[in-house]
Write an enzyme that holds these catalytic residues in place. Structure first.
Site, PDB file in Angstrom:
ATOM      1  N   PRO A  57       0.802  -1.235   0.000  1.00  0.00           N
ATOM      2  CA  PRO A  57       0.000   0.000   0.000  1.00  0.00           C
ATOM      3  C   PRO A  57       0.836   1.286   0.000  1.00  0.00           C
ATOM      4  CG  PRO A  57      -0.738  -1.521   1.729  1.00  0.00           C
ATOM      5  CD  PRO A  57       0.578  -2.035   1.218  1.00  0.00           C
ATOM      6  N   GLU A  58       0.165   2.364  -0.189  1.00  0.00           N
ATOM      7  CA  GLU A  58       0.715   3.718  -0.068  1.00  0.00           C
ATOM      8  C   GLU A  58       1.339   3.917   1.321  1.00  0.00           C
ATOM      9  OE1 GLU A  58      -2.398   6.589  -0.131  1.00  0.00           O
ATOM     10  OE2 GLU A  58      -1.061   8.305  -0.440  1.00  0.00           O
TER      11      GLU A  58
END
Lengths: 316, 316, 316, 316, 316, 316
Positions: C45-46
């Site tokens: 993920p980010e």
């Protein structure tokens, strides 16, 4: 909520390529939207006038066209309308009589070429603009030409507030037809002109259409009003091609509807409906556009003009 | 006659979408044109590499594409070639080995889109240019994209005089594919760049094609070298669609040839041929171009730039 | 199906802004994806490295910043990593050891400014590229800078076919972070470079995210691999702000996941998952990209470069 | 077939530069076309009124003109007609009397300059338009001036259906004179205005003319009605120059005819005829234009306005 | 001293986000500056029209925006003005009536995005230019967009000499808003265009602001006219956030003023003032600019273009 | 506070152009800073070695130079030092012996030209870099040459933490001499290389200098260490020009000091001092740079590279 108008999308279909009958349908549905729901703006599906010849191939093969296809095209050509023409006049009359602003998909005839067009008809000013589909999809490419940059209007229209009738609500209206909705540069162009009521006449009735409409509403921070045809075999001439010729049935679905209205925050306000004929109505609070632009304005604070520049050529 | 080169058009077809076999055909025919006829330039038909899927519909209907069509497209996509790629390299090698300049129709793959392209391969410099068809016709529109103004080359090429080998003959070569030949503005653009050897790879095998080739030669005051495919059912995979599925026959004609060579005064120098595989060869006296321009130069003394202006946008 | 690779998206979260612990998580999850599922590519993920300071305001007000906010920024700054740096080296080592290609969101430190970055780590070549988020959203704008056009890579990567190990599968990989996915020009740019495996590290865990991922997959005819963080209050330092300070609970959800994988035809292949830690794995048949481009190639046959031109400035 | 009219091309010649005699010929032939064939529209050749001074040089040399030539021009000048003028009135009267729409080549006098002109005469409205040849060919350049963009009409004309007399057939009519037919930009301009009945008065009687007429019909998807003069030495004054002055013979052919009618799909409907005087008649099913436009509309769906733009200056 | 004009900076504040009341303030203050002090140019603070929402957070958190924030934004959006619009017209009317040139900070609304803008209003020509702040600071980034290079005007304006009324004084005027003053490249750009009256509307009321204004005046050899808001809690709506919600007091200072005027040699000519409402007036002898450039012209003899080059992109 | 070093600026002056005596002063002051204050880095004023010939004209006139001035220059030339040279070695020895990093202004001799230079001397590595003033001011221009882009170093230097000796503090150090501080592009360049300890050796002792130093510290988010000479007439040779030759007095001030240290938030940490000889010492918490960059990074998140681009040519 004072900054609100009421709008409808119409799920219906062309009446067997019959112009006069289809105009009757238009009139009845528009009056119903007005009288029953109080609607101020209605959106009709793609090709509502002229018709969408689903499952036809116009007897085209790679490298060959045969005379049957040419004759079929003559019929289809004759079912289309010029802009302006008496058919458009009638639409304007109904708009005037009801006070309803009309966005509608029509098949437009211009000398030798047909276009899949959306018209904008104002109750006071009559026909105010048209948009020709920029890119027909697959087989559509041999029945319709490509529009150019000169018919990409975003219409400024003032409505009476639905909630506070003494107040004026300023809106901007555009139309994007069927798979044009998958053209990110076209959408960006409309966003850049400030579209708030993004009409999407279509015949795409796949389940996934809803996802795209929600995405676009969110991305563009606009209301999306998608009107799809719902048509069964009986809505076409008896000799029209169908999905399964061995199993013709008047009630077989040809185009499956799915009309819906989405808010600028991506919330579904109405639909998707799968009814054969339906009017979906929602109140559009234009302040929701501003609420949405607060954290996402893809053509303003959320753009990077230093990195990406979109140039639009809107000359004819 | 000193200002003369010898050139051939090749009538043949793709080998059942088989790349390696088709390249073998190319090599054999090119060597034959060189060795038997002394040809210095050969023109192969449209889609010679990659193939022309005549009678296919890719299971497209207005409003629907089904998975069979998508799978068929994957196969067709894989049969196409990138530019450059090893297939192009092989063409360049044959060109180099024989000393023959090659103009050939190929199906080009560029990321997600196919293009119907003509390549120009020089014996010394290899691939020098390509032209992507600007407008696919009817069903072709769902398998090929549209080229843009950046691939409209007119190639300057110096040949050895066929008659006086110590002399150099300067020529200009272009390619216009199939129904692009019916685009008057495209032709005018090529004329304006001075095309003299106007190659016309095609799969249009109608009888009337000859009329158009003669007209164009006369109008443009250029040699027209039109190479058409000749293909029978056995030249396609066994499951490929045909005109009449109830009457499959390996020898049924799919594409009927008609390759020909025309002089700048509209005289047919060779063909049209209807043989399954044929090499038509003619001597092109470049002075004939000048002779023709004497009384008709549609981009010079016979134009009216005060009345008509053609603007070409050749940026990518 | 021969043209297939296997890929995973990882749903997990940063370990309380602790770099070493987070790198351990990365290693464990990557090994699990490889060993249990056979994955060849994983997307994290980010902000997986560095962390996403949800619910913080960094004590910013319009017109004022106070010292508490500055001190909080110093901590966050120190939790970020430079590229390259030992943390990146460790990621490369794990990639090398497992043979897994890694796409991961990291908070990057560059002199005085932080960037929300995605890195691309190849098992053989190590760090091959990075992408800096072009436009932070709302409050992110005071903790992260804006990337520029020089870090918009689309990586060409050859994998071993998952189905026929002797065969090579050619792919193109990009990364678009969180609300960058709502930038139509950025997406178009990636499409134009041929992205096929469109990675979307994010922390947007709203229900509507799925709609957008489906739309993008369909619009771009690419696989979309969206990895979102799932984090609860216990995944943050004890003094980190939360949604409701009066009701702190270690299990309160801070970021709600929703990772998913979508095919180029808009079909959801895996997810969306709401599990705290999850690995979603799917087989990506690259031929599906071609199947999709058949009728929609928004940067090829389905574009209108005569009407809309996108210019990208990719200089630093 | 309901959308059909009947039309004729007249193959004949000027009567020895004698106006009154030529007008008589016109009247007789028009009445015959109407009465014998039922024709609703007739096309006469280039220069039918005024005459085509084949084989003259008007005693011009490079760098010199002598008085004999000047005197010859006076005669030719006097044989020409002004527009309007009594001669034109007479043509209109015949048109009115017969109900036949007339397209005819005339030599027009305008103060000091002659023009090679085509006139359009309506049975009801009389003279409705004229077209002056844009570019005389070779020696024609010292007897005729050049027309400009202000006389490039495409006439909208409603006929009674030949098949269903109660029905109206809408048509568009243009005229292109002789080698103007080799001007691709002029043709394109006429196509863009929707010409359907493309009249081609000419004196080009070469065998290859047929090819060009077929090409143009196909390219423009219009009916081509080409009327050529057929003249022998006896149709000229006795002192008029001839091909071989040593072998004068009243029956020697001066202009060889070759009039013909072609359909929008390129099919020859009548002719080419080589008779001294002939009326070719054909039924024009206007739906064939639509059938043809189906797959080729060079000014609509088969154009590339993004690449090629034609600008026409139609101001006087 | 003949080359002198008289100018004022206005210290005041927006009237509780109320447009009409704020315009009244503007008019009164401008008339006072003119009538009492004889001022020819007045500078109003940043965001004077539209207001500066000090201490707001618009309910933004990293990763979340909630509906209260969106509603607050709608209010703020509605308080902003379009350019042009009736509010701008009224400013122009006052300018015209008084003969005073106005530089003023306004919050500008452009479709979906707000900008922090400075307008230039001429007594004769009305609105002549605007400048949009290039970079909002911290929280401002989620309420205002970024201007681009197309609104960086330096206005040439001729005034009547204050000392010798028959004489004309030529000046150049620019505006730099708040922390833009810390952008050395922007300042250099303005210097390079010859700014002499460098207006600095701001809400930065820290003590150190004076240092920066003096530095800039000296560095740029220009007059610096910095107008700051002075506002107390009673100047905001009652529910507006404050520094300390537990200690609301109508007289608590929200923005502390500090407006001042500095000469090109870095000398403070007036202020800094801390009064709630104040007009500072000074005589600007334009010859002082030249005096300063004598030994320091950072864009002329005191630059090193061989070492440092500044490129400005001023396209929209 | 762990990320802290201790640094000093030295206010003093050259000893009557006497090199050896001046080096003694240097050694004494450095040892004092180390032993008394614990300083790890010291900054000496502009021209400390070589001297600043205040009030000289070197007998220059516009259009004329006379021999007296030439002779004066010979003396000044001989007082300058080459780099490297024994004088520099001695400085390095003291640096090594004390462990103090030295930044110092020297007059550098390079063949025929003198430069106003700053040197960087590391206790371990000795002389690590030098910076030559880019632009002498006014009369300086006839005694000093201009440096070029090749001597614009920003030095990375690791110190022991002053607070936690086991910890390393990473810093970046630059030097900007006197009015170079008014060159915004030079400053921006240093900021872009990450300077944190911005040394400013000077002889500008005006009151307004403090404003500029505060502005620069704030703008660049760096510590500014400005060391100015303080000199009286007795610090010059007896025949050296003075402000008022009629009133020579050994204690008349020639250069008035004003050294100071400012924090990255613009706060004055020490000074300005007006004492004849002084050592100002402050603790530099490098985290303050990050705290400051949080809301202002003029070369990162607070820049607009799309609008302004700075190109630096750093080749010799």
């Amino acid at each position: 909520m004072a900054n609100t108008i009421r709008a409808s999308v119409i799920q219906s279909c062309t009446a067997r390529f019959n112009l006069s009958e289809t105009l009757d349908k238009f009139e009845n549905l528009t009056r119903l939207a007005k009288e029953r729901d109080g609607s101020q703006l209605v959106v009709f599906p793609e090709g509502f006038i002229g018709g969408y010849p689903k499952w036809s191939t116009f007897s085209c093969f790679v490298g060959e066209r045969i005379s049957e296809g040419r004759d079929e095209f003559v019929k289809y050509y004759n079912a289309a309308v010029e802009i302006p023409s008496p058919a458009i006049d009638r639409i304007a009359e109904v708009s005037k009589a009801t006070g309803v602003f009309v966005v509608m998909g029509v098949i437009e005839r211009d000398i030798g070429t047909l276009y899949c067009t959306a018209i904008f008809v104002d109750p006071v000013e009559g026909l105010v603009a048209k948009h020709r589909k920029l890119l027909p999809t697959a087989c559509e490419r041999f029945i319709w030409g490509q529009g150019d940059g000169s018919t990409l209007p975003v219409i400024a229209k003032k409505f009476q507030s639905f909630v506070e009738p003494t107040r004026t609500v300023e809106t901007k209206i555009s139309a994007t037809i069927c798979w044009e909705n998958f053209m990110p540069l076209l959408r960006t162009y409309y966003y850049s002109l400030g579209t708030q009521i993004y009409c999407a006449p279509t015949v795409d009735s796949r389940e996934s259409w809803e996802s795209s409409m929600r995405h676009i509403a969110f991305e563009g921070r606009c209301f999306v009003l998608s009107a799809c045809q719902f048509a069964t075999e009986k809505d076409y001439p008896p000799d029209h091609p169908v999905a399964d010729a061995s199993n013709r049935n008047p009630d077989n679905v040809m185009i499956n509807g799915g009309s819906l209205i989405v808010s600028p925050l991506g919330k579904v306000l109405a639909g998707p409906t799968r009814k054969p004929e339906d009017i979906l109505t929602a109140d559009l609070d234009l302040d929701d556009v501003v609420r949405g632009k607060f954290d996402l304005d893809t053509v303003g604070h959320y753009s990077r003009p230093d990195v990406f520049q979109l140039k639009a050529n809107i000359s004819p």
